[in-house]
Scaffold this motif. Structure first.
Motif, PDB file in Angstrom:
ATOM      1  N   LYS A  14       0.543  -1.163  -0.061  1.00  0.00           N
ATOM      2  CA  LYS A  14       0.057  -0.134  -0.213  1.00  0.00           C
ATOM      3  C   LYS A  14       0.426   1.481  -0.462  1.00  0.00           C
ATOM      4  N   PRO A  15       0.650   2.315  -0.908  1.00  0.00           N
ATOM      5  CA  PRO A  15       1.096   3.442  -0.624  1.00  0.00           C
ATOM      6  C   PRO A  15       1.277   3.994   0.630  1.00  0.00           C
ATOM      7  N   ARG A  16       2.939   4.767   0.685  1.00  0.00           N
ATOM      8  CA  ARG A  16       2.703   5.247   2.311  1.00  0.00           C
ATOM      9  C   ARG A  16       2.363   6.707   2.252  1.00  0.00           C
ATOM     10  N   THR A  17       1.411   6.904   3.544  1.00  0.00           N
ATOM     11  CA  THR A  17       1.038   8.164   3.978  1.00  0.00           C
ATOM     12  C   THR A  17       1.790   8.716   4.599  1.00  0.00           C
ATOM     13  N   SER A  18       2.962   8.737   4.796  1.00  0.00           N
ATOM     14  CA  SER A  18       3.951   9.701   5.384  1.00  0.00           C
ATOM     15  C   SER A  18       5.614   9.450   4.858  1.00  0.00           C
ATOM     16  N   PRO A  19       6.338  10.155   4.516  1.00  0.00           N
ATOM     17  CA  PRO A  19       7.459  10.174   4.110  1.00  0.00           C
ATOM     18  C   PRO A  19       8.313   9.175   5.129  1.00  0.00           C
ATOM     19  N   PRO A  20       9.538   8.062   5.077  1.00  0.00           N
ATOM     20  CA  PRO A  20      10.160   7.278   5.695  1.00  0.00           C
ATOM     21  C   PRO A  20      11.198   8.506   6.391  1.00  0.00           C
ATOM     22  N   SER A  21      12.151   7.637   8.042  1.00  0.00           N
ATOM     23  CA  SER A  21      13.347   8.808   8.220  1.00  0.00           C
ATOM     24  C   SER A  21      14.001   8.275   7.107  1.00  0.00           C
ATOM     25  N   THR A  22      15.337   8.793   7.013  1.00  0.00           N
ATOM     26  CA  THR A  22      16.546   8.313   6.247  1.00  0.00           C
ATOM     27  C   THR A  22      16.470   6.801   6.752  1.00  0.00           C
ATOM     28  N   LEU A  23      17.184   6.747   7.932  1.00  0.00           N
ATOM     29  CA  LEU A  23      16.877   5.559   8.922  1.00  0.00           C
ATOM     30  C   LEU A  23      16.222   3.998   8.105  1.00  0.00           C
ATOM     31  N   GLU A  24      15.004   4.889   8.232  1.00  0.00           N
ATOM     32  CA  GLU A  24      14.169   4.379   7.838  1.00  0.00           C
ATOM     33  C   GLU A  24      13.897   3.474   5.855  1.00  0.00           C
ATOM     34  N   MET A  25      14.740   4.752   5.049  1.00  0.00           N
ATOM     35  CA  MET A  25      14.414   4.439   3.983  1.00  0.00           C
ATOM     36  C   MET A  25      15.481   3.616   3.394  1.00  0.00           C
ATOM     37  N   ILE A  26      16.135   3.458   4.283  1.00  0.00           N
ATOM     38  CA  ILE A  26      17.842   2.566   3.799  1.00  0.00           C
ATOM     39  C   ILE A  26      17.447   1.704   4.398  1.00  0.00           C
ATOM     40  N   ARG A  27      16.075   1.391   4.984  1.00  0.00           N
ATOM     41  CA  ARG A  27      16.083  -0.032   5.354  1.00  0.00           C
ATOM     42  C   ARG A  27      15.284  -0.858   4.840  1.00  0.00           C
ATOM     43  N   ILE A  28      14.061  -0.129   3.846  1.00  0.00           N
ATOM     44  CA  ILE A  28      13.387  -0.499   3.125  1.00  0.00           C
ATOM     45  C   ILE A  28      13.940  -1.045   1.759  1.00  0.00           C
ATOM     46  N   VAL A  29      14.745   0.363   0.994  1.00  0.00           N
ATOM     47  CA  VAL A  29      15.259   0.181   0.004  1.00  0.00           C
ATOM     48  C   VAL A  29      16.230  -0.807  -0.133  1.00  0.00           C
ATOM     49  N   TYR A  30      17.261  -1.400   0.987  1.00  0.00           N
ATOM     50  CA  TYR A  30      17.649  -3.085   1.122  1.00  0.00           C
ATOM     51  C   TYR A  30      16.598  -3.961   1.318  1.00  0.00           C
ATOM     52  N   ARG A  31      15.749  -3.398   1.363  1.00  0.00           N
ATOM     53  CA  ARG A  31      14.406  -4.941   1.657  1.00  0.00           C
ATOM     54  C   ARG A  31      13.866  -5.513   0.716  1.00  0.00           C
ATOM     55  N   ASN A  32      12.819  -4.169  -0.128  1.00  0.00           N
ATOM     56  CA  ASN A  32      12.318  -4.236  -0.814  1.00  0.00           C
ATOM     57  C   ASN A  32      11.895  -2.570  -0.943  1.00  0.00           C
ATOM     58  N   PRO A  33      12.516  -2.652  -1.880  1.00  0.00           N
ATOM     59  CA  PRO A  33      11.761  -0.322  -2.679  1.00  0.00           C
ATOM     60  C   PRO A  33      10.566  -0.163  -2.939  1.00  0.00           C
ATOM     61  N   LEU A  34       9.684  -1.352  -3.343  1.00  0.00           N
ATOM     62  CA  LEU A  34       8.498  -1.208  -3.880  1.00  0.00           C
ATOM     63  C   LEU A  34       7.579  -0.936  -2.821  1.00  0.00           C
ATOM     64  N   GLU A  35       8.094  -1.064  -1.088  1.00  0.00           N
ATOM     65  CA  GLU A  35       7.490  -0.407  -0.494  1.00  0.00           C
ATOM     66  C   GLU A  35       7.419   1.120  -0.054  1.00  0.00           C
ATOM     67  N   LEU A  36       8.663   1.398  -0.690  1.00  0.00           N
ATOM     68  CA  LEU A  36       9.432   2.918  -0.273  1.00  0.00           C
ATOM     69  C   LEU A  36       7.929   3.688  -0.687  1.00  0.00           C
ATOM     70  N   TRP A  37       7.323   3.975  -1.952  1.00  0.00           N
ATOM     71  CA  TRP A  37       6.838   4.648  -2.441  1.00  0.00           C
ATOM     72  C   TRP A  37       5.455   5.682  -2.211  1.00  0.00           C
ATOM     73  N   GLY A  38       4.842   6.632  -2.056  1.00  0.00           N
ATOM     74  CA  GLY A  38       3.761   6.975  -1.514  1.00  0.00           C
ATOM     75  C   GLY A  38       2.857   7.291  -2.361  1.00  0.00           C
ATOM     76  N   GLU A  39       1.394   7.868  -1.209  1.00  0.00           N
ATOM     77  CA  GLU A  39       0.211   8.505  -2.555  1.00  0.00           C
ATOM     78  C   GLU A  39       0.622   9.163  -3.019  1.00  0.00           C
ATOM     79  N   GLN A  40       1.457  10.263  -3.201  1.00  0.00           N
ATOM     80  CA  GLN A  40       2.037  11.239  -3.666  1.00  0.00           C
ATOM     81  C   GLN A  40       3.019  11.109  -4.984  1.00  0.00           C
ATOM     82  N   THR A  41       3.222   9.964  -5.255  1.00  0.00           N
ATOM     83  CA  THR A  41       4.256   9.137  -6.151  1.00  0.00           C
ATOM     84  C   THR A  41       3.456   8.672  -7.050  1.00  0.00           C
ATOM     85  N   TYR A  42       1.912   8.048  -7.021  1.00  0.00           N
ATOM     86  CA  TYR A  42       1.608   7.001  -7.666  1.00  0.00           C
ATOM     87  C   TYR A  42       0.192   8.508  -7.967  1.00  0.00           C
ATOM     88  N   ASN A  43       0.288  10.060  -7.754  1.00  0.00           N
ATOM     89  CA  ASN A  43      -0.724  10.633  -8.443  1.00  0.00           C
ATOM     90  C   ASN A  43      -0.304  11.687  -8.894  1.00  0.00           C
TER      91      ASN A  43
END
Length: 455
Positions: A14-43
């Protein structure tokens, strides 16, 4: 009057509703970049921001995508982060080469992928698929994601290498999964654009697997060269032979020959394998669509023995495959970097910005597609397919670096689906709970265990 059930909505983050912190972003990008993008990205048509590694532009507008990949492609090189991931694996293969090396490689491979050659591959594709399908005759449960990797490897080995790839098929399939699990991910240090001398743990973990693939390539080349020495007239004029013929002062170096072999053994079959697995899964969850596809396949196979005609004769089968490619694009991200800064409309694209054209996002964009998260093959039925903008549907990329094997992959996929679905029915089980994960391709985490029943 019967009504068609609500369309199947396959699993996706599901598109994120709030931006991740830098550390959280790094963790998401390593684990699964598809989970990084928020509603704005899809609109939004595009997003311009400052990311952890510097300026970032997300390009969703088809006009902007065309500008980056086609109209002003000369100003856009391969993105630094992408190259840091892929070059350790593919080196100067076609996917990662740039400049003159890329031009030489593309020219050397072009003769293999002409329509005449593609049609010539149809019978070997059909033969290998029929042989592969015999494993399902007793029925039972099987991991279709793994099986499709094996099938497309068989087809690639037969068509491009005339069955002459060194190494064991089963070990290859396991090692390709391990390669993408280790080296096919973004390393956090790459994301932060850390100096190259800092060791990347992901690369260290993948060295043994990488050595395995390099040995396959060396052994394969040696086998073919021995055959040339022993009996030149018996050498098949396939992809491998053409590459070796292109070796020389004006052509490819031996290293470039080997890099392109590993590119096609690794990436060339992996993308089609993933798309076939997702197609069978989506059809299993949409039995009304599967019934239409099965009826079409049965009708065509009863009347048309020539597999080169199947792609045009099976529009519903092709539409199901193309819709699976939309929802789960094998290459979910196309990354570029401008050489000099420029303006596109009122968007400023600074030098060295990471410009992301992401089929995963573009294919699910709220402003470009109706019910974008649903599996609706009718989008690609004749009469509808023509209404889709060329630059809102990018399963094979676009521009000078469009996938050279796109026609090969489409023919391969339709032949595989036709044989498999004419003989067997694929159903989900209680264990079929795939989750899309971006590595080098869009892979189903947990595999695709499915019940296979002879029809």
């Amino acid at each position: 009057m019967d009504t068609q059930p609500a369309p199947f909505v396959p699993p996706a983050p599901k598109p994120r509703t709030s931006p991740p912190s830098t550390l959280e972003m790094i963790r998401i990008v390593y684990r699964n970049p598809l989970e990084l993008w928020g509603e704005q990205t899809y609109n939004e048509p595009w997003i311009s921001a400052n990311g952890a590694g510097g300026p970032l532009v997300i390009a969703n507008d088809p006009g902007l995508i065309r500008h980056v990949l086609v109209d002003n492609a000369r100003n856009y090189k391969m993105a630094t982060v992408r190259q840091k991931i892929l070059r350790p694996i593919l080196r100067d293969g076609l996917l990662t080469a740039e400049g003159e090396v890329w031009k030489r490689s593309r020219k050397a491979m072009a003769p293999v992928f002409t329509p005449r050659h593609i049609f010539g591959f149809a019978q070997p594709m059909l033969k290998r698929t029929r042989e592969f399908a015999t494993r399902y005759e007793a029925g039972g449960t099987s991991d279709i994601a793994h099986d499709m990797t094996m099938l497309t490897y068989d087809i690639l080995a037969e068509t491009l290498f005339s069955g002459e790839i060194a190494g064991e098929q089963g070990s290859f399939a396991n090692e390709i999964d391990r390669l993408f699990e280790t080296m096919g991910r973004v390393d956090p240090l790459d994301l932060l654009r850390a100096p190259d001398w800092l060791p990347r743990l992901t690369r260290i973990r993948g060295r043994k697997t990488m050595a395995y693939f390099r040995k396959i390539v060396t052994d394969t080349v040696n086998m073919r060269e021995e055959k040339v020495r022993r009996d030149p007239d018996a050498v098949p004029q396939d992809f491998l032979t053409l590459l070796l013929k292109a070796e020389g002062p004006e052509g490819l170096t031996r290293a470039e020959v080997e890099d392109n072999i590993i590119t096609f053994i690794g990436a060339g079959h992996e993308t089609t394998a993933r798309a076939l697995g997702w197609t069978l899964y989506c059809l299993a969850e949409s039995p009304w669509e599967r019934n239409r596809v099965e009826q079409e396949i049965d009708h065509v196979l009863a009347r048309e023995a020539d597999p080169t005609k199947w792609l045009d004769a099976m529009p519903l089968t092709r539409a199901a495959f193309e819709e699976a490619l939309r929802l789960y694009p094998p290459a979910p991200s196309i990354n570029r970097e401008p050489i000099v800064p420029e303006m596109w409309k009122d968007l400023y694209i600074p030098k060295h910005a990471a410009v992301l054209v992401m089929p995963w996002v573009v294919h699910r964009h709220r402003k470009l597609w109706d019910r974008p998260d649903a599996f609706l093959p009718e989008r690609f039925h004749p009469g509808n397919r023509e209404k889709i903008d060329r630059f809102q549907y990018l399963p094979f990329g676009a521009g000078p670096r469009v996938c050279i094997g796109a026609s090969f992959a489409m023919q391969e996929a339709i032949i595989a689906l036709a044989i498999l679905l004419s003989r067997f029915r694929f159903d989900v089980t209680a264990e079929t709970k795939p989750w899309p994960v971006q590595k080098l391709t869009t892979q189903p985490q947990g595999g695709l265990p499915m019940q296979v029943t002879p029809r």
